[in-house]
Structure formats: C-alpha cells, structure tokens
Design a protein around this motif. Structure first.
Motif, PDB file in Angstrom:
ATOM      1  N   SER A  75       3.969  -5.848  -2.923  1.00  0.00           N
ATOM      2  CA  SER A  75       3.858  -6.265  -4.317  1.00  0.00           C
ATOM      3  C   SER A  75       4.694  -5.356  -5.225  1.00  0.00           C
ATOM      4  N   LEU A  76       4.612  -4.056  -4.996  1.00  0.00           N
ATOM      5  CA  LEU A  76       5.394  -3.104  -5.782  1.00  0.00           C
ATOM      6  C   LEU A  76       6.888  -3.338  -5.577  1.00  0.00           C
ATOM      7  N   ARG A  91      12.524  -7.489  -9.005  1.00  0.00           N
ATOM      8  CA  ARG A  91      12.648  -8.310 -10.219  1.00  0.00           C
ATOM      9  C   ARG A  91      13.190  -7.497 -11.393  1.00  0.00           C
ATOM     10  N   LEU A  92      12.889  -6.207 -11.400  1.00  0.00           N
ATOM     11  CA  LEU A  92      13.352  -5.326 -12.479  1.00  0.00           C
ATOM     12  C   LEU A  92      14.702  -4.684 -12.174  1.00  0.00           C
ATOM     13  N   GLY A  93      15.285  -5.036 -11.014  1.00  0.00           N
ATOM     14  CA  GLY A  93      16.597  -4.512 -10.654  1.00  0.00           C
ATOM     15  C   GLY A  93      16.582  -3.103 -10.093  1.00  0.00           C
ATOM     16  N   ASP A 142       4.071  -3.084 -16.875  1.00  0.00           N
ATOM     17  CA  ASP A 142       3.673  -4.220 -17.692  1.00  0.00           C
ATOM     18  C   ASP A 142       3.903  -5.554 -16.983  1.00  0.00           C
ATOM     19  N   HIS A 143       4.731  -5.564 -15.944  1.00  0.00           N
ATOM     20  CA  HIS A 143       5.070  -6.810 -15.262  1.00  0.00           C
ATOM     21  C   HIS A 143       4.122  -7.129 -14.107  1.00  0.00           C
ATOM     22  N   ALA A 144       3.198  -6.235 -13.825  1.00  0.00           N
ATOM     23  CA  ALA A 144       2.225  -6.459 -12.744  1.00  0.00           C
ATOM     24  C   ALA A 144       0.927  -7.005 -13.342  1.00  0.00           C
ATOM     25  N   SER A 145       0.099  -7.602 -12.482  1.00  0.00           N
ATOM     26  CA  SER A 145      -1.216  -8.066 -12.940  1.00  0.00           C
ATOM     27  C   SER A 145      -2.030  -6.845 -13.388  1.00  0.00           C
ATOM     28  N   PRO A 146      -3.026  -7.038 -14.244  1.00  0.00           N
ATOM     29  CA  PRO A 146      -3.834  -5.893 -14.696  1.00  0.00           C
ATOM     30  C   PRO A 146      -4.458  -5.098 -13.546  1.00  0.00           C
ATOM     31  N   GLU A 147      -4.947  -5.791 -12.530  1.00  0.00           N
ATOM     32  CA  GLU A 147      -5.551  -5.085 -11.377  1.00  0.00           C
ATOM     33  C   GLU A 147      -4.502  -4.269 -10.636  1.00  0.00           C
TER      34      GLU A 147
END
Length: 177
Positions: A102-103, A109-111, A1-6
């Motif tokens: 990116s991943l 960011r999510l720890g 959910d924290h990534a862009s839709p693409e």
C-alpha cells in the motif's frame, strides 16, 4: 494525505515512533496509553520483539493527534485488517506485506522511487526517517537507540544508562517532525 485515515495512522505510528512493522502488527489496544503518553512494545508469551525486550516510546504531540481519533477495535489488536474469507469478522492483525504494498502504491502515485533495489521507499524507511529526524533534533543517540529497541551497543553507557520517563518525554517533544 493521500492514504486512507487508517493507513495514515499506521504510517504515522511507524514514522513517529521508529517501531518495526512487526511491532506495529502486534500492537494491542492496551499497549497505547494516551493518558500517560506512551506506546508500549511488550514481549509476550506468544510474541517477542526482534531484540526480545520490552520498551516504551513516548508519544510525540503530532502522533497524539492521530491516535486520539482512533476508534477502539473489537479485538485485542490496535490495528486490524479488514474482514476476509479467512477472518470474516475482521479483528485480526494487519498484514505487513499489504502495508508495504500500500505504501509503495501510494509512493508511485506521488512519483517517489520504491523498493530496496531502487533505494526507494519501503515501510522500513520510516524507521530511518524517525532516526534521522531525532538526530536532526539533537536527541542523544543513546536515547534514540532505547526508543528504537537497538541493543547492539556494548559500551558501558548501554549497561548503565537509564532513561527516565520525564526525560524521555521531554526529548520526544523536541523532535522536529
């Protein structure tokens, strides 16, 4: 959910198919057959998968919801990179290094741990996720191997086993993503 839709869609395709990142990179518009429920990994004159063989992977119902929202690109690739100096029109295949970076930024960011040395998340981890979920769902290893393009098994099952389309799609529907 924290990534862009693409980016979500790209990661979902990897996680719900077990495809290699290079296969995602070279995926063409025509390779995704929503009408019949297949993603085709096709060997071509200009590119071949790691195992040098074409295969098809059934589209899991959860993945279908992502793919149905995808707008068609102008170029041949299913996923394209944004316009750049080198490709000002865009419509060029995605960069796997950028996908992995990116991943990893997202995971940090999510720890979550990242990088192979830390036994953390990398794009290839999504192949491991796919196989793990298939095994947990009771899918026969031979079926999983066919979907993932594994060809190392020299058993007679490898030589003689044929996975029918209906059986393949039935197995995919059982994976508990």
């Amino acid at each position: 959910d924290h990534a862009s839709p693409e980016r979500q869609m790209q990661l979902a395709v990897l996680a719900f198919t077990g495809m290699r990142s290079g296969e995602l990179q070279m995926l063409r518009q025509a390779d995704v057959d929503l009408d019949n429920g297949w993603i085709h990994v096709l060997a071509r004159q200009d590119w071949v998968p790691k195992n040098r063989q074409s295969r098809k992977i059934p589209i899991h119902p959860r993945l279908r919801t992502y793919l149905e929202t995808k707008a068609e690109n102008q170029g041949p690739f299913f996923f394209t990179a944004l316009p750049s100096r080198k490709f000002p029109q865009g419509n060029h295949h995605i960069n796997i290094k950028h996908l992995n970076e990116s991943l990893q930024r997202l995971a940090k960011r999510l720890g979550l741990p990242t990088g192979r040395k830390a036994n953390g998340l990398v794009v290839h981890s999504l192949r491991h996720f796919f196989e793990t979920e298939c095994v947990k769902g009771g899918i026969p290893q031979r079926v999983i191997d066919i979907w993932m393009g594994h060809t190392g098994d020299r058993s007679m099952g490898r030589v003689y086993y044929h996975l029918g389309d209906k059986e393949s799609q039935s197995f995919m529907a059982k994976v508990p993503f």
